[in-house]
Design a protein around this motif. Structure first.
Motif, mmCIF file in Angstrom:
data_model
loop_
_atom_site.group_PDB
_atom_site.id
_atom_site.type_symbol
_atom_site.label_atom_id
_atom_site.label_comp_id
_atom_site.label_asym_id
_atom_site.label_seq_id
_atom_site.Cartn_x
_atom_site.Cartn_y
_atom_site.Cartn_z
ATOM 1 N N ALA A 116 0.722 -1.192 -0.031
ATOM 2 C CA ALA A 116 0.025 -0.012 0.030
ATOM 3 C C ALA A 116 0.632 1.013 0.022
ATOM 4 O O ALA A 116 0.218 2.370 -0.334
ATOM 5 C CB ALA A 116 -0.913 -0.075 1.376
ATOM 6 N N GLY A 117 2.092 1.049 0.022
ATOM 7 C CA GLY A 117 2.940 2.331 0.029
ATOM 8 C C GLY A 117 2.931 3.078 1.365
ATOM 9 O O GLY A 117 3.261 4.209 1.463
ATOM 10 N N LEU A 118 2.378 2.361 2.421
ATOM 11 C CA LEU A 118 2.567 3.091 3.668
ATOM 12 C C LEU A 118 3.758 3.213 4.584
ATOM 13 O O LEU A 118 4.496 2.284 4.566
ATOM 14 C CB LEU A 118 1.369 2.505 4.649
ATOM 15 C CG LEU A 118 -0.142 2.640 4.132
ATOM 16 C CD1 LEU A 118 -0.876 1.819 4.683
ATOM 17 C CD2 LEU A 118 -0.629 4.009 3.910
ATOM 18 N N HIS A 119 4.189 4.304 5.123
ATOM 19 C CA HIS A 119 5.280 4.722 5.949
ATOM 20 C C HIS A 119 4.870 5.104 7.420
ATOM 21 O O HIS A 119 4.133 5.726 7.540
ATOM 22 C CB HIS A 119 6.161 5.590 4.993
ATOM 23 C CG HIS A 119 6.589 5.398 3.483
ATOM 24 N ND1 HIS A 119 7.553 4.102 3.250
ATOM 25 C CD2 HIS A 119 6.007 5.663 2.612
ATOM 26 C CE1 HIS A 119 7.544 4.254 2.160
ATOM 27 N NE2 HIS A 119 6.723 5.067 1.527
ATOM 28 N N GLY A 120 5.747 4.740 8.142
ATOM 29 C CA GLY A 120 5.559 5.064 9.495
ATOM 30 C C GLY A 120 4.385 4.393 10.131
ATOM 31 O O GLY A 120 3.776 4.881 11.031
ATOM 32 N N VAL A 121 4.296 3.418 9.799
ATOM 33 C CA VAL A 121 3.016 2.450 10.259
ATOM 34 C C VAL A 121 3.481 1.198 10.713
ATOM 35 O O VAL A 121 4.118 0.334 10.017
ATOM 36 C CB VAL A 121 1.712 2.415 9.072
ATOM 37 C CG1 VAL A 121 0.685 1.459 9.414
ATOM 38 C CG2 VAL A 121 1.310 3.655 8.587
#
Length: 287
Positions: free
Chosen positions: A36-41
């Protein structure tokens, strides 16, 4: 402190096709977050199920994990299969006033146009107070939600103009509660209730605005357990209006509780949670 945690339970969002073409959950929470291209998760796996297999114990595990993650995060996203997503989301809405979102997918992860990763990105962006469901760009309250389509990219729809939960409970364990759902059809015999005598409570999916056959109505009037009557009709409120042995008005006089805006799955969650918490189920179901 990392602010958002993603908890995976399996479902279509995590599915890929096997050699025989069947869909099975194979992607982990970390893989979902990465794709999903999520960062800091942060990412956490609870189970990897088709949600039609979700038990009360599995819901308990999700509730426990959400509680733990909220100690260090400002919000939690739960990825879930769509078959029972509205039931788990309703349980979370009963137990939490913190930002919790439930999402999933209708297409598997290896589909040429998967929908789950965008749903997950939207869910993370839309964290707010109270539990809600995010699908296909829409933010939907959990209470009174049903799965209304087998194929639509957003299969979820509300049963009507549903108010917020009237009561919030501290998390209670649902595991071990015996609350079956019995579906009543026109002219159904009392024998459809066979085997329910030892249940903790009973949800009956009736007809119309809350009616059952005369024979079933007479049998329900003899049962001493808590009973919630809902309907197979997708939209509108369950109101007890009709007389006769199977009419809701008659059954209400025998203590049967109308489900209001809730349909069978969420009514089952409400009844089980109320009985375990020691509160009147009518308080949770509300107006």
């Amino acid at each position: 402190m990392v602010h958002v945690s993603v908890i995976s339970t399996g479902g279509t969002i995590a599915c890929t096709r096997d050699a025989d073409g069947g869909l099975t959950p194979t992607l982990s929470a970390a893989e979902l977050v990465e794709r999903a291209g999520l960062h800091g998760v942060t990412a956490r796996d609870i189970t990897a199920l088709d949600s039609s297999a979700m038990t009360f114990a599995d819901i308990d595990a999700v509730v426990t994990a959400v509680h733990e993650e909220l100690e260090d995060h400002s919000g939690v996203v739960v990825t879930h299969g769509t078959d029972s997503l509205v039931d788990t989301a309703f349980a979370l809405d009963l137990f939490f006033e913190d930002p919790v979102v439930v999402t999933g997918a209708m297409r598997p992860a290896d589909h040429e146009e998967p929908d789950g990763f965008e749903n997950l990105r939207t869910a993370v962006r839309s964290l707010r107070s109270r539990t809600h469901v995010v699908f296909c760009g829409e933010v939907l309250p959990a209470r009174g939600l049903i799965k209304g389509h087998t194929e639509a990219l957003n299969p979820f729809v509300s049963t009507g103009d549903v108010p917020e939960n009237p009561v919030h409970l501290p998390p209670v364990s649902l595991a071990g509660m015996n609350v079956p759902i019995i579906t009543c059809y026109p002219g159904a015999p009392a024998s459809i209730l066979d085997g329910c005598e030892d249940a903790d409570g009973l949800v009956v999916e009736g007809l119309g605005a809350g009616n059952v056959s005369a024979e079933v109505g007479e049998a329900l009037a003899e049962l001493s357990m808590p009973i919630v009557l809902t309907t197979s009709v997708p939209f509108g409120k369950v109101n007890f209006s009709y007389g006769g042995p199977g009419g809701g008005n008659t059954l209400g006089k025998h203590g049967v509780i109308p489900s209001g805006w809730l349909r069978a799955g969420q009514a089952r969650i409400a009844l089980a949670a109320a009985l375990r918490a020691g509160v009147d189920p009518a308080e949770i179901i509300g107006a």
